[in-house]
Scaffold this motif. Structure first.
Motif, PDB file in Angstrom:
ATOM      1  N   GLN A   1     -10.580   2.506  -4.190  1.00 33.78           N
ATOM      2  CA  GLN A   1     -10.830   1.835  -2.924  1.00 33.78           C
ATOM      3  C   GLN A   1      -9.610   1.921  -1.999  1.00 33.78           C
ATOM      4  N   GLU A   2      -9.861   1.634  -0.741  1.00 27.82           N
ATOM      5  CA  GLU A   2      -8.796   1.665   0.266  1.00 27.82           C
ATOM      6  C   GLU A   2      -7.695   0.678  -0.089  1.00 27.82           C
ATOM      7  N   ARG A   3      -6.465   1.052   0.242  1.00 30.47           N
ATOM      8  CA  ARG A   3      -5.329   0.152   0.003  1.00 30.47           C
ATOM      9  C   ARG A   3      -5.199  -0.844   1.152  1.00 30.47           C
ATOM     10  N   PHE A   4      -4.847  -2.084   0.811  1.00 26.54           N
ATOM     11  CA  PHE A   4      -4.642  -3.121   1.820  1.00 26.54           C
ATOM     12  C   PHE A   4      -3.263  -3.746   1.643  1.00 26.54           C
ATOM     13  N   THR A   5      -2.734  -4.266   2.722  1.00 25.49           N
ATOM     14  CA  THR A   5      -1.455  -4.973   2.699  1.00 25.49           C
ATOM     15  C   THR A   5      -1.661  -6.385   2.152  1.00 25.49           C
ATOM     16  N   GLY A   6      -0.686  -6.859   1.376  1.00 24.68           N
ATOM     17  CA  GLY A   6      -0.729  -8.242   0.920  1.00 24.68           C
ATOM     18  C   GLY A   6      -1.523  -8.478  -0.351  1.00 24.68           C
TER      19      GLY A   6
ATOM     20  N   PRO B   1       0.812  -1.221   0.000  1.00 26.07           N
ATOM     21  CA  PRO B   1       0.000   0.000   0.000  1.00 26.07           C
ATOM     22  C   PRO B   1       0.843   1.267   0.000  1.00 26.07           C
ATOM     23  N   LYS B   2       2.131   1.158   0.304  1.00 23.13           N
ATOM     24  CA  LYS B   2       3.032   2.307   0.311  1.00 23.13           C
ATOM     25  C   LYS B   2       4.362   1.920  -0.334  1.00 23.13           C
ATOM     26  N   PRO B   3       4.393   1.812  -1.643  1.00 20.28           N
ATOM     27  CA  PRO B   3       5.625   1.358  -2.306  1.00 20.28           C
ATOM     28  C   PRO B   3       6.712   2.413  -2.223  1.00 20.28           C
ATOM     29  N   PRO B   4       7.975   1.998  -2.160  1.00 21.70           N
ATOM     30  CA  PRO B   4       9.079   2.962  -2.177  1.00 21.70           C
ATOM     31  C   PRO B   4       9.177   3.645  -3.533  1.00 21.70           C
ATOM     32  N   THR B   5       9.776   4.818  -3.551  1.00 25.35           N
ATOM     33  CA  THR B   5       9.947   5.557  -4.803  1.00 25.35           C
ATOM     34  C   THR B   5      11.113   4.958  -5.586  1.00 25.35           C
TER      35      THR B   5
END
Length: 390
Positions: free
Chosen positions: A51-56, A20-24
């Motif tokens: 939609q909301e971001r989820f982990t995995g 949900p939060k990838p590195p640049t």
């Protein structure tokens, strides 16, 4: 490769990332004759979903890098790496389209076809011919797995040059076995809705330089212009003029409200309108339309749109789309509407459908404006491929 802006020439890469939060990342760009790449850190990583971001789970993003203002031309290949000194493990050909020709009118985008046992060949051929008749001059779709008859249709129109078929493969650990696609997407709806934004956006980016508009709808849907418009681009031009006349900012997306052509409300088959012509044999629809922000489909202006999902643009050149400012809702009676050809209303609950939609219908033969052209071309294609008798 995107045309120069205040940021200079840009390279955009569509990616799926299990975060949900990838590195640049950094772009490695190879220009003609290079023995080593030019490294440029991404200036943006934008999420292409509502939609909301989820982990995995695998999530779609657009990575944007500057290509430089030098005189080296267009980079030939781009790679994404974690930092400037990392070794490249991927390579993508950079697409740069000829901008010397005037833009054509409307390209139509369809998501990936993934069901190898569902034969929609007859519906698909009629849908393609209806699109051609109503002003679409190119269709792009993505193929993961298709029924043999559907594959015949795709190959026919691909050879003709009217259709582009791009191979599709799911990301990461998602299944890529033909008979597992349907099971996966029927049960993992969040993954379907996030993943399909990649082909929609990819199709948009491929047509930025070649077309003024890009439309997105499915084989069981069709955007029907109201009289006196004779084509979908004609209708959107009219809506753009209306928006300008009332002082509205140029819209990114033009949204069409939905009316249902239920499967059971069909015309009798005749010799000139055989049973396999689904669109032409359904000319009774619900009098009520869906609300302006529910179950709409859209046509997007390629001068502004950047990232798409099934219903409207999520990103434009200014960033996230403002749903109040950047979206224009077509008026069904005077501009156009979305015909949805299905057995029941969309959505799980049919209570409102049975109370407010099914009892109130009207006859609408707008699709018959090009009846002879659609019927004749569809029969010619299906019979030549052995899908229906000559």
């Amino acid at each position: 490769m995107t045309k120069p802006s205040s940021e200079g020439p840009l390279v955009r890469v569509l990616v799926m990332v299990e975060s949900p939060k990838p590195p640049t990342p950094t772009c490695h760009l190879w220009f003609e004759g290079d023995v080593a790449p030019t490294a440029t850190r991404a200036i943006r990583v934008e999420y292409v979903h509502w939609q909301e971001r989820f982990t995995g789970v695998w999530l779609p993003y657009i990575v944007t890098c500057r290509a430089g203002r030098g005189l080296r031309g267009v980079p030939q290949v781009a790679s994404l790496v974690p930092h400037a000194c990392a070794s490249s493990t991927n390579a993508l050909r950079v697409l740069q389209h000829d901008r010397s020709e005037p833009k054509r009118g409307l390209a139509l985008c369809h998501k990936f076809i993934f069901n190898p046992v569902r034969d929609i060949s007859q519906r698909l051929a009629e849908w393609i011919e209806a699109a051609r008749a109503w002003g679409v001059d190119h269709i792009t779709t993505y193929e993961a797995s298709a029924h043999p008859n559907v594959a015949k249709i795709l190959r026919h129109y691909e050879k003709e040059g009217f259709l582009s078929v791009i191979p599709w493969q799911n990301p990461g650990s998602q299944p890529n076995v033909p008979h597992l696609y349907r099971a996966f997407y029927d049960t993992q709806r969040y993954s379907l809705f996030t993943t399909e934004n990649i082909p929609y956006t990819d199709c948009l980016l491929r047509h930025l330089a070649s077309h003024r508009y890009v439309g997105v709808w499915d084989v069981d849907e069709f955007l029907v212009p109201a009289p006196p418009f004779v084509s979908i681009p004609d209708m959107i031009d009219g809506a753009k003029g209306t928006a300008h006349s009332i002082g509205v900012k140029p819209p990114t997306s033009y949204l069409a409200r939905c009316s249902y052509f239920f499967d059971n409300l069909t015309e009798p088959a005749t010799s000139d309108m055989p049973e396999y012509l689904h669109l032409l044999r359904h000319v009774t629809r619900t009098a009520k339309f869906s609300p302006p922000k529910v179950f709409t489909k859209a046509v997007h202006d390629t001068s502004y749109a950047l990232g798409l999902h099934a219903h409207f643009a999520l990103l434009n050149l200014e960033g996230e789309v403002d749903r109040e400012r950047d979206l224009y809702h077509l008026y069904p009676a005077s501009e156009g509407y979305l015909g949805h050809y299905r057995p029941a209303c969309q959505g799980e609950s049919q209570e409102e459908c049975n109370a407010s939609f099914r009892p109130f219908t009207t006859r609408d033969t707008a699709m018959w404006r090009y009846r002879d052209q659609i019927a004749g071309n569809t029969k010619r294609v299906l019979s030549s491929l052995g899908i229906v008798p000559p």
